[in-house]
Enzyme design. Sequence first.
Site, PDB file in Angstrom:
ATOM      1  N   HIS A 145     -11.337  15.986   6.624  1.00 27.17           N
ATOM      2  CA  HIS A 145      -9.917  16.355   6.551  1.00 27.17           C
ATOM      3  C   HIS A 145      -9.711  17.479   5.529  1.00 27.17           C
ATOM      4  CE1 HIS A 145      -9.015  11.932   7.680  1.00 27.17           C
ATOM      5  NE2 HIS A 145      -8.690  12.667   8.738  1.00 27.17           N
TER       6      HIS A 145
ATOM      7  N   LYS B 210      -1.652   1.891  13.828  1.00 27.28           N
ATOM      8  CA  LYS B 210      -2.631   1.592  12.786  1.00 27.28           C
ATOM      9  C   LYS B 210      -1.996   0.756  11.685  1.00 27.28           C
ATOM     10  CE  LYS B 210      -5.243   5.890  13.365  1.00 27.28           C
ATOM     11  NZ  LYS B 210      -5.722   7.112  12.697  1.00 27.28           N
TER      12      LYS B 210
ATOM     13  N   ARG C 192     -13.061  16.507  16.302  1.00 21.94           N
ATOM     14  CA  ARG C 192     -14.500  16.276  16.188  1.00 21.94           C
ATOM     15  C   ARG C 192     -15.183  16.398  17.547  1.00 21.94           C
ATOM     16  NH1 ARG C 192     -13.270  10.690  13.397  1.00 21.94           N
ATOM     17  NH2 ARG C 192     -11.907  10.865  15.179  1.00 21.94           N
TER      18      ARG C 192
ATOM     19  N   SER D 102     -11.941   8.073   9.212  1.00 27.63           N
ATOM     20  CA  SER D 102     -11.398   7.217   8.152  1.00 27.63           C
ATOM     21  C   SER D 102     -11.736   5.753   8.409  1.00 27.63           C
ATOM     22  CB  SER D 102      -9.884   7.395   8.050  1.00 27.63           C
ATOM     23  OG  SER D 102      -9.562   8.697   7.631  1.00 27.63           O
TER      24      SER D 102
END
Length: 170
Positions: free
Chosen positions: A18, A42, A97, A134
């Site tokens: 990040h 989340k 990614r 993460s």
Amino acid sequence: MPTIAVYPGSFDPITLGHLDIAARAANLFDEVHILVVHNPGKSPRFSSEERVELIRTSLAELKISGPAKISVDTLDGGLLVNYCKMVGATALVKGFRTSVDLDYELPMAQVNRDLAAVETVFIPADPIHGHVSSSLVKQVADLGGEVTKYVSQSTARALAASAANRKALD
């Protein structure tokens, strides 16, 4: 007229990947607003305020500034494009990614453009960080693994403290 971009994410926690995207965005825009957003899908480990502090500390620790002014803020509700309008941003920055990330982000980019004429700039992850998320970092930290190759020292300490607290509650 300055070019202003918003780099949104849950950043729970912020990773070196990040931070690399933020640094690269700072070379493309006059201002970059790193924006901690709430993701209803989340359950965050850290509060919005803690994530903002971890981002600020990590930026300072790694001496990330670039020619752009970098700021950190939160958006706990409402449309991202409304925040963009408020700060005068004409672009969103999104790191990716793999093609899976692009498949997820592209429809949102198209809706954001439709809603507020905000363009999305996709920046590919540096291959050294391409496998890091993460969620994976939190899992490794919770199991007692070393995460300093994935996050700043200050974030690694926060993750270790969080893992210890979680273990104490079990």
